[in-house]
Write a protein that holds these residues in place. Structure first.
Motif, PDB file in Angstrom:
ATOM      1  N   ARG A  46      10.495 -53.523 -45.584  1.00  0.00           N
ATOM      2  CA  ARG A  46      10.601 -52.128 -46.025  1.00  0.00           C
ATOM      3  C   ARG A  46      11.677 -51.383 -45.240  1.00  0.00           C
ATOM      4  O   ARG A  46      12.348 -50.509 -45.779  1.00  0.00           O
ATOM      5  N   ALA A  47      11.828 -51.741 -43.975  1.00  0.00           N
ATOM      6  CA  ALA A  47      12.838 -51.076 -43.163  1.00  0.00           C
ATOM      7  C   ALA A  47      14.242 -51.392 -43.674  1.00  0.00           C
ATOM      8  O   ALA A  47      15.099 -50.507 -43.748  1.00  0.00           O
ATOM      9  N   LEU A  48      14.495 -52.656 -44.036  1.00  0.00           N
ATOM     10  CA  LEU A  48      15.796 -53.020 -44.581  1.00  0.00           C
ATOM     11  C   LEU A  48      16.035 -52.357 -45.929  1.00  0.00           C
ATOM     12  O   LEU A  48      17.144 -51.900 -46.220  1.00  0.00           O
ATOM     13  N   GLN A  49      15.006 -52.307 -46.755  1.00  0.00           N
ATOM     14  CA  GLN A  49      15.151 -51.656 -48.053  1.00  0.00           C
ATOM     15  C   GLN A  49      15.425 -50.173 -47.889  1.00  0.00           C
ATOM     16  O   GLN A  49      16.253 -49.597 -48.615  1.00  0.00           O
ATOM     17  N   ALA A  50      14.742 -49.552 -46.935  1.00  0.00           N
ATOM     18  CA  ALA A  50      14.984 -48.131 -46.672  1.00  0.00           C
ATOM     19  C   ALA A  50      16.402 -47.911 -46.165  1.00  0.00           C
ATOM     20  O   ALA A  50      17.083 -46.957 -46.563  1.00  0.00           O
ATOM     21  N   ILE A  95       8.822 -42.608 -46.835  1.00  0.00           N
ATOM     22  CA  ILE A  95       7.484 -42.438 -46.266  1.00  0.00           C
ATOM     23  C   ILE A  95       6.415 -42.871 -47.259  1.00  0.00           C
ATOM     24  O   ILE A  95       5.462 -43.585 -46.912  1.00  0.00           O
ATOM     25  N   VAL A  96       6.571 -42.464 -48.504  1.00  0.00           N
ATOM     26  CA  VAL A  96       5.608 -42.858 -49.539  1.00  0.00           C
ATOM     27  C   VAL A  96       5.593 -44.377 -49.704  1.00  0.00           C
ATOM     28  O   VAL A  96       4.530 -45.008 -49.797  1.00  0.00           O
ATOM     29  N   GLY A  97       6.791 -45.004 -49.707  1.00  0.00           N
ATOM     30  CA  GLY A  97       6.869 -46.455 -49.827  1.00  0.00           C
ATOM     31  C   GLY A  97       6.213 -47.182 -48.675  1.00  0.00           C
ATOM     32  O   GLY A  97       5.546 -48.204 -48.860  1.00  0.00           O
ATOM     33  N   ALA A  98       6.381 -46.651 -47.465  1.00  0.00           N
ATOM     34  CA  ALA A  98       5.762 -47.272 -46.298  1.00  0.00           C
ATOM     35  C   ALA A  98       4.240 -47.180 -46.353  1.00  0.00           C
ATOM     36  O   ALA A  98       3.532 -48.118 -45.980  1.00  0.00           O
ATOM     37  N   LEU A  99       3.731 -46.056 -46.833  1.00  0.00           N
ATOM     38  CA  LEU A  99       2.282 -45.897 -46.964  1.00  0.00           C
ATOM     39  C   LEU A  99       1.706 -46.878 -47.971  1.00  0.00           C
ATOM     40  O   LEU A  99       0.642 -47.474 -47.757  1.00  0.00           O
ATOM     41  N   ILE A 100       2.422 -47.080 -49.069  1.00  0.00           N
ATOM     42  CA  ILE A 100       1.967 -48.037 -50.085  1.00  0.00           C
ATOM     43  C   ILE A 100       2.003 -49.458 -49.524  1.00  0.00           C
ATOM     44  O   ILE A 100       1.083 -50.252 -49.720  1.00  0.00           O
ATOM     45  N   ALA A 101       3.092 -49.781 -48.803  1.00  0.00           N
ATOM     46  CA  ALA A 101       3.243 -51.127 -48.251  1.00  0.00           C
ATOM     47  C   ALA A 101       2.201 -51.434 -47.185  1.00  0.00           C
ATOM     48  O   ALA A 101       1.883 -52.595 -46.934  1.00  0.00           O
ATOM     49  N   ALA A 102       1.658 -50.402 -46.557  1.00  0.00           N
ATOM     50  CA  ALA A 102       0.657 -50.614 -45.511  1.00  0.00           C
ATOM     51  C   ALA A 102      -0.586 -51.311 -46.052  1.00  0.00           C
ATOM     52  O   ALA A 102      -1.303 -51.986 -45.314  1.00  0.00           O
ATOM     53  N   VAL A 165       8.079 -57.465 -35.277  1.00  0.00           N
ATOM     54  CA  VAL A 165       7.436 -58.320 -36.280  1.00  0.00           C
ATOM     55  C   VAL A 165       7.327 -59.744 -35.757  1.00  0.00           C
ATOM     56  O   VAL A 165       6.309 -60.418 -35.935  1.00  0.00           O
ATOM     57  N   PHE A 166       8.393 -60.223 -35.116  1.00  0.00           N
ATOM     58  CA  PHE A 166       8.387 -61.585 -34.552  1.00  0.00           C
ATOM     59  C   PHE A 166       7.312 -61.725 -33.486  1.00  0.00           C
ATOM     60  O   PHE A 166       6.599 -62.734 -33.430  1.00  0.00           O
ATOM     61  N   GLY A 167       7.187 -60.712 -32.628  1.00  0.00           N
ATOM     62  CA  GLY A 167       6.229 -60.797 -31.536  1.00  0.00           C
ATOM     63  C   GLY A 167       4.790 -60.613 -31.955  1.00  0.00           C
ATOM     64  O   GLY A 167       3.890 -61.258 -31.408  1.00  0.00           O
ATOM     65  N   SER A 168       4.566 -59.740 -32.947  1.00  0.00           N
ATOM     66  CA  SER A 168       3.188 -59.419 -33.352  1.00  0.00           C
ATOM     67  C   SER A 168       2.699 -60.222 -34.547  1.00  0.00           C
ATOM     68  O   SER A 168       1.488 -60.377 -34.736  1.00  0.00           O
ATOM     69  N   GLY A 169       3.635 -60.695 -35.368  1.00  0.00           N
ATOM     70  CA  GLY A 169       3.238 -61.425 -36.561  1.00  0.00           C
ATOM     71  C   GLY A 169       2.659 -60.538 -37.644  1.00  0.00           C
ATOM     72  O   GLY A 169       2.044 -61.031 -38.592  1.00  0.00           O
ATOM     73  N   THR A 170       2.858 -59.227 -37.517  1.00  0.00           N
ATOM     74  CA  THR A 170       2.359 -58.281 -38.515  1.00  0.00           C
ATOM     75  C   THR A 170       3.506 -57.440 -39.065  1.00  0.00           C
ATOM     76  O   THR A 170       4.628 -57.437 -38.528  1.00  0.00           O
ATOM     77  N   ALA A 171       3.226 -56.694 -40.124  1.00  0.00           N
ATOM     78  CA  ALA A 171       4.250 -55.862 -40.755  1.00  0.00           C
ATOM     79  C   ALA A 171       4.335 -54.468 -40.151  1.00  0.00           C
ATOM     80  O   ALA A 171       5.227 -53.696 -40.528  1.00  0.00           O
ATOM     81  N   TRP A 172       3.450 -54.144 -39.224  1.00  0.00           N
ATOM     82  CA  TRP A 172       3.400 -52.774 -38.714  1.00  0.00           C
ATOM     83  C   TRP A 172       4.685 -52.297 -38.062  1.00  0.00           C
ATOM     84  O   TRP A 172       5.092 -51.141 -38.288  1.00  0.00           O
ATOM     85  N   PRO A 173       5.365 -53.115 -37.254  1.00  0.00           N
ATOM     86  CA  PRO A 173       6.642 -52.627 -36.701  1.00  0.00           C
ATOM     87  C   PRO A 173       7.647 -52.269 -37.796  1.00  0.00           C
ATOM     88  O   PRO A 173       8.374 -51.274 -37.677  1.00  0.00           O
ATOM     89  N   ASP A 174       7.682 -53.050 -38.852  1.00  0.00           N
ATOM     90  CA  ASP A 174       8.580 -52.780 -39.978  1.00  0.00           C
ATOM     91  C   ASP A 174       8.228 -51.459 -40.644  1.00  0.00           C
ATOM     92  O   ASP A 174       9.110 -50.639 -40.954  1.00  0.00           O
ATOM     93  N   LEU A 175       6.945 -51.219 -40.857  1.00  0.00           N
ATOM     94  CA  LEU A 175       6.496 -49.993 -41.520  1.00  0.00           C
ATOM     95  C   LEU A 175       6.715 -48.772 -40.635  1.00  0.00           C
ATOM     96  O   LEU A 175       7.087 -47.697 -41.126  1.00  0.00           O
ATOM     97  N   ILE A 176       6.484 -48.947 -39.336  1.00  0.00           N
ATOM     98  CA  ILE A 176       6.689 -47.821 -38.409  1.00  0.00           C
ATOM     99  C   ILE A 176       8.153 -47.410 -38.381  1.00  0.00           C
ATOM    100  O   ILE A 176       8.491 -46.220 -38.403  1.00  0.00           O
TER     101      ILE A 176
END
Length: 211
Positions: A46-50, A95-102, A165-176
């Motif tokens: 999502r960060a790259l798309q944004a 912001i709306v896209g990040a909320l949906i992706a969450a 993302v690499f360290g946590s294995g989750t999408a949260w850093p990308d969404l933040i």
């Protein structure tokens, strides 16, 4: 303002360096938009798309700036107002896209995020340095500088998100990071809107605008 600053007979001279810099910035941003949009889709980031949407918005902004360069201040300020509104709307969209992706649950690919983020950072730092000398110009010039500066900051955040993302294995850093980029866009857009409204409030319309 003095009368000598108003009217179609006293249009400001266009610095050829400013026009050349805008053309280079336009080409760089258009190429990066296409590349980052595809990479964001492949990496599911999502960060790259944004950031790709931001490149697209900047390409349009540079094209508008080229179109109004040399026109009366009222038209340049009006173009800056459109850019400010567009940047603010883009931030809300992200912001709306990040909320949906969450609620999606999928995780982006950090290697692609990091590589593309570094390439985008190099492109935006180059453009920002090229436009730095024009940061104290009219609203139109300052709005271009604000966009370029925000882009470079956003790219640093994308690279940091890839590491997260690499360290946590989750999408949260990308969404933040996507949310941070959105807030940069909104605050930058509001600043441009205020500057443009200020110039429009104090600058009379040129004579031909009333015909």
């Amino acid at each position: 303002m003095s009368a000598s600053c108003c009217g179609p007979a006293k249009k400001p001279a266009v610095d050829p360096r400013w026009r050349r810099a805008l053309w280079i910035a336009l080409i760089v941003n258009a190429v990066m938009f296409l590349g980052e949009l595809g990479a964001g889709e492949i990496a599911n980031s999502r960060a790259l798309q944004a950031d790709a949407l931001d490149f697209f918005a900047d390409s349009a902004n540079y094209a508008i700036s080229l179109g109004v360069a040399g026109m009366a201040l009222v038209w340049r300020a009006s173009a800056a107002l459109v850019k400010g509104l567009t940047l603010t709307a883009l931030g809300i969209y992200v912001i709306v896209g990040a909320l949906i992706a969450a609620f999606d649950g999928s995780s982006p690919q950090p290697a692609i995020m990091g590589g593309v983020g570094l390439a985008a950072l190099a492109a935006n730092v180059g453009v920002a340095l090229m436009l730095y000398r024009f940061r104290e110009g009219d609203t139109n010039m300052r709005s271009v500088w604000i966009c370029s500066r925000n882009d470079a900051i956003a790219n640093l955040a994308v690279v940091a998100a890839a590491l997260g993302v690499f360290g946590s294995g989750t999408a949260w850093p990308d969404l933040i990071v996507a949310a941070i980029m959105a807030m940069l866009g909104i605050t930058g857009g509001i600043k441009i809107i205020r500057l443009a409204v200020s110039e429009l409030t104090h600058e009379p319309m040129p004579a031909e605008a009333h015909r």
